[in-house]
Design a protein around this motif. Structure first.
Motif, PDB file in Angstrom:
ATOM      1  N   ALA A 155     -46.164 -22.083  57.044  1.00 60.08           N
ATOM      2  CA  ALA A 155     -45.009 -21.939  56.159  1.00 60.08           C
ATOM      3  C   ALA A 155     -44.643 -23.273  55.526  1.00 60.08           C
ATOM      4  N   LEU A 156     -44.644 -24.347  56.321  1.00 56.45           N
ATOM      5  CA  LEU A 156     -44.309 -25.660  55.784  1.00 56.45           C
ATOM      6  C   LEU A 156     -45.351 -26.119  54.773  1.00 56.45           C
ATOM      7  N   CYS A 157     -46.627 -25.992  55.107  1.00 53.59           N
ATOM      8  CA  CYS A 157     -47.676 -26.462  54.209  1.00 53.59           C
ATOM      9  C   CYS A 157     -47.689 -25.682  52.898  1.00 53.59           C
ATOM     10  N   ALA A 158     -47.458 -24.376  52.966  1.00 56.32           N
ATOM     11  CA  ALA A 158     -47.378 -23.587  51.734  1.00 56.32           C
ATOM     12  C   ALA A 158     -46.215 -24.057  50.874  1.00 56.32           C
ATOM     13  N   ALA A 159     -45.083 -24.376  51.512  1.00 60.73           N
ATOM     14  CA  ALA A 159     -43.930 -24.871  50.766  1.00 60.73           C
ATOM     15  C   ALA A 159     -44.260 -26.182  50.057  1.00 60.73           C
ATOM     16  N   LEU A 160     -44.951 -27.087  50.743  1.00 59.71           N
ATOM     17  CA  LEU A 160     -45.314 -28.365  50.124  1.00 59.71           C
ATOM     18  C   LEU A 160     -46.206 -28.142  48.912  1.00 59.71           C
ATOM     19  N   GLN A 161     -47.154 -27.216  49.042  1.00 59.61           N
ATOM     20  CA  GLN A 161     -48.068 -26.935  47.942  1.00 59.61           C
ATOM     21  C   GLN A 161     -47.304 -26.390  46.737  1.00 59.61           C
ATOM     22  N   ILE A 162     -46.387 -25.471  46.966  1.00 61.25           N
ATOM     23  CA  ILE A 162     -45.661 -24.864  45.853  1.00 61.25           C
ATOM     24  C   ILE A 162     -44.735 -25.881  45.195  1.00 61.25           C
ATOM     25  N   VAL A 163     -44.101 -26.738  45.996  1.00 60.31           N
ATOM     26  CA  VAL A 163     -43.287 -27.807  45.421  1.00 60.31           C
ATOM     27  C   VAL A 163     -44.132 -28.654  44.470  1.00 60.31           C
ATOM     28  N   ASN A 164     -45.333 -29.029  44.899  1.00 60.52           N
ATOM     29  CA  ASN A 164     -46.213 -29.816  44.037  1.00 60.52           C
ATOM     30  C   ASN A 164     -46.555 -29.059  42.758  1.00 60.52           C
ATOM     31  N   HIS A 165     -46.841 -27.767  42.890  1.00 64.56           N
ATOM     32  CA  HIS A 165     -47.194 -26.967  41.706  1.00 64.56           C
ATOM     33  C   HIS A 165     -46.031 -26.880  40.731  1.00 64.56           C
ATOM     34  N   LEU A 166     -44.820 -26.699  41.250  1.00 65.78           N
ATOM     35  CA  LEU A 166     -43.666 -26.580  40.369  1.00 65.78           C
ATOM     36  C   LEU A 166     -43.371 -27.905  39.665  1.00 65.78           C
ATOM     37  N   ARG A 224     -37.761 -32.612  55.595  1.00 70.44           N
ATOM     38  CA  ARG A 224     -36.560 -33.083  54.892  1.00 70.44           C
ATOM     39  C   ARG A 224     -36.870 -33.396  53.429  1.00 70.44           C
ATOM     40  N   LEU A 225     -37.978 -34.059  53.167  1.00 70.90           N
ATOM     41  CA  LEU A 225     -38.357 -34.382  51.793  1.00 70.90           C
ATOM     42  C   LEU A 225     -38.583 -33.113  50.971  1.00 70.90           C
ATOM     43  N   ALA A 226     -39.257 -32.140  51.585  1.00 70.07           N
ATOM     44  CA  ALA A 226     -39.541 -30.893  50.870  1.00 70.07           C
ATOM     45  C   ALA A 226     -38.260 -30.141  50.551  1.00 70.07           C
ATOM     46  N   ARG A 227     -37.332 -30.086  51.497  1.00 69.27           N
ATOM     47  CA  ARG A 227     -36.077 -29.369  51.246  1.00 69.27           C
ATOM     48  C   ARG A 227     -35.298 -30.039  50.114  1.00 69.27           C
ATOM     49  N   SER A 228     -35.284 -31.363  50.112  1.00 69.76           N
ATOM     50  CA  SER A 228     -34.610 -32.085  49.046  1.00 69.76           C
ATOM     51  C   SER A 228     -35.221 -31.758  47.682  1.00 69.76           C
ATOM     52  N   LEU A 229     -36.542 -31.691  47.626  1.00 66.44           N
ATOM     53  CA  LEU A 229     -37.212 -31.409  46.356  1.00 66.44           C
ATOM     54  C   LEU A 229     -36.973 -29.980  45.877  1.00 66.44           C
ATOM     55  N   THR A 230     -36.848 -29.045  46.799  1.00 66.32           N
ATOM     56  CA  THR A 230     -36.562 -27.675  46.354  1.00 66.32           C
ATOM     57  C   THR A 230     -35.183 -27.601  45.704  1.00 66.32           C
ATOM     58  N   TYR A 231     -34.208 -28.330  46.255  1.00 70.18           N
ATOM     59  CA  TYR A 231     -32.881 -28.350  45.626  1.00 70.18           C
ATOM     60  C   TYR A 231     -32.963 -28.973  44.234  1.00 70.18           C
ATOM     61  N   ARG A 232     -33.752 -30.012  44.101  1.00 69.34           N
ATOM     62  CA  ARG A 232     -33.899 -30.655  42.791  1.00 69.34           C
ATOM     63  C   ARG A 232     -34.544 -29.711  41.780  1.00 69.34           C
ATOM     64  N   LEU A 233     -35.525 -28.970  42.237  1.00 70.07           N
ATOM     65  CA  LEU A 233     -36.211 -28.054  41.328  1.00 70.07           C
ATOM     66  C   LEU A 233     -35.308 -26.902  40.901  1.00 70.07           C
ATOM     67  N   GLU A 234     -34.304 -26.612  41.693  1.00 72.40           N
ATOM     68  CA  GLU A 234     -33.313 -25.618  41.265  1.00 72.40           C
ATOM     69  C   GLU A 234     -32.432 -26.165  40.154  1.00 72.40           C
ATOM     70  N   GLN A 235     -32.239 -27.483  40.149  1.00 72.64           N
ATOM     71  CA  GLN A 235     -31.248 -28.085  39.260  1.00 72.64           C
ATOM     72  C   GLN A 235     -31.858 -28.840  38.075  1.00 72.64           C
ATOM     73  N   ARG A 236     -33.123 -29.228  38.182  1.00 70.69           N
ATOM     74  CA  ARG A 236     -33.718 -30.075  37.147  1.00 70.69           C
ATOM     75  C   ARG A 236     -34.889 -29.378  36.467  1.00 70.69           C
ATOM     76  N   ASP A 237     -35.199 -29.876  35.275  1.00 76.78           N
ATOM     77  CA  ASP A 237     -36.312 -29.369  34.476  1.00 76.78           C
ATOM     78  C   ASP A 237     -37.519 -30.278  34.700  1.00 76.78           C
ATOM     79  N   PRO A 238     -38.556 -29.815  35.394  1.00 75.99           N
ATOM     80  CA  PRO A 238     -39.696 -30.698  35.672  1.00 75.99           C
ATOM     81  C   PRO A 238     -40.498 -31.082  34.431  1.00 75.99           C
ATOM     82  N   LEU A 239     -40.260 -30.398  33.307  1.00 69.06           N
ATOM     83  CA  LEU A 239     -40.961 -30.778  32.076  1.00 69.06           C
ATOM     84  C   LEU A 239     -40.317 -31.986  31.404  1.00 69.06           C
ATOM     85  N   SER A 240     -39.021 -32.181  31.636  1.00 67.65           N
ATOM     86  CA  SER A 240     -38.320 -33.251  30.927  1.00 67.65           C
ATOM     87  C   SER A 240     -37.549 -34.196  31.828  1.00 67.65           C
ATOM     88  N   GLN A 241     -37.414 -33.857  33.108  1.00 69.97           N
ATOM     89  CA  GLN A 241     -36.615 -34.678  34.019  1.00 69.97           C
ATOM     90  C   GLN A 241     -37.439 -35.129  35.222  1.00 69.97           C
TER      91      GLN A 241
END
Length: 273
Positions: A145-156, A230-247
């Motif tokens: 579950a953790l490794c899949a989350a890391l992979q998806i964070v990278n993809h997003l 902890r790093l992954a959870r922080s990044l998921t919150y950022r991806l909810e709030q930020r645009d990875p194409l411009s931010q």
């Protein structure tokens, strides 16, 4: 074309998450780094923008041969490391299957399809690290579950770059994603909503793995896993709030150190007590 001609120059310090950091015991770092160098070489082959599919598949096949006999230096070094510790080579073969898929598959229809890809591309990495430490394979579901989350964070984070450079779309098509939005300088409202929803879904994977660190016997590996979580959870919150194409979504060095310290120290202190 040799595999070294396809190297990107990236190293373990360029990754989003720690790779065999100083938290890991010194005698466990060499085999983990051997696995990382193997993965990095295969990733560089699969992602090379100019090599043909035939050249990529030939080089990946040569890496696979190195796990059993004569092949690339990275594969032979990993084979020797696995042999020395009696580690099942299935993790390395699964990872190669993922890179072969990267060469031939550029779209994923559903979340389940993406999870099938993560089963090859991400989960074997954590499983290998657990085997290096002699941890119980009952930990695999939490690891997966953790490794899949890391992979998806990278993809997003890299969804625009992956499409522009490699014509790959890891956002499941059944989300309704408009692929024409991916190469733009700024995400559309629809794309932002899709990314935010996938980030929330990814946080569900992190919820499944929240007990992972506490169940690891090795104190230092437990701390490393807590940092990554902890790093992954922080990044998921950022991806909810930020645009990875411009931010900017990635953590800076100071942020990484702060989050790492606040995650690792409680684990180390509790285990010491």
């Amino acid at each position: 074309m040799a595999s070294r001609d396809l190297a990107s120059g990236k190293g373990h310090r360029d990754e989003n998450f720690p790779v065999a950091s100083l938290l890991i015991k010194a005698d466990c770092r060499p085999p983990i780094m051997a696995f990382y160098r193997f993965a990095r070489a295969a990733d560089d082959i699969a992602d090379h923008p100019n090599a043909t599919s035939e050249e990529k598949l030939a080089q990946l096949a040569r890496m696979r041969r190195g796990l059993d006999g004569d092949g690339t230096a990275e594969a032979v070094a990993l084979r020797d490391a696995m042999t020395a510790r009696g580690i099942d080579p299935v993790h390395a073969h699964d990872l190669l299957d993922a890179f072969v898929r990267d060469v031939s598959v550029t779209r994923y229809a559903t979340w389940d399809d993406l999870m099938g890809y993560c089963r090859l591309s991400a989960m074997p990495v954590g499983r290998f690290v657990l085997d290096v430490h002699g941890e119980d394979r009952a930990l695999w579901p939490a690891n997966d579950a953790l490794c899949a989350a890391l992979q998806i964070v990278n993809h997003l984070q890299d969804c625009g770059k992956d499409y522009r450079m490699l014509d790959r779309v890891y956002i499941p098509l059944d989300t309704g994603v408009n692929i024409a939005d991916l190469p733009k300088d700024r995400a559309s409202e629809a794309l932002r909503a899709i990314i935010a929803d996938l980030a929330r879904r990814t946080r569900g994977l992190l919820d499944q793995s929240v007990v992972f660190s506490a169940r690891i016997r090795d104190r230092r590996l437990a701390a490393e896993v807590a940092v990554i979580h902890r790093l992954a959870r922080s990044l998921t919150y950022r991806l909810e709030q930020r645009d990875p194409l411009s931010q900017h979504v990635h953590h800076g060095k100071a942020e990484t150190l702060f989050l790492a310290a606040t995650a690792a120290l409680p684990v180390l202190l509790r285990r010491a007590a």
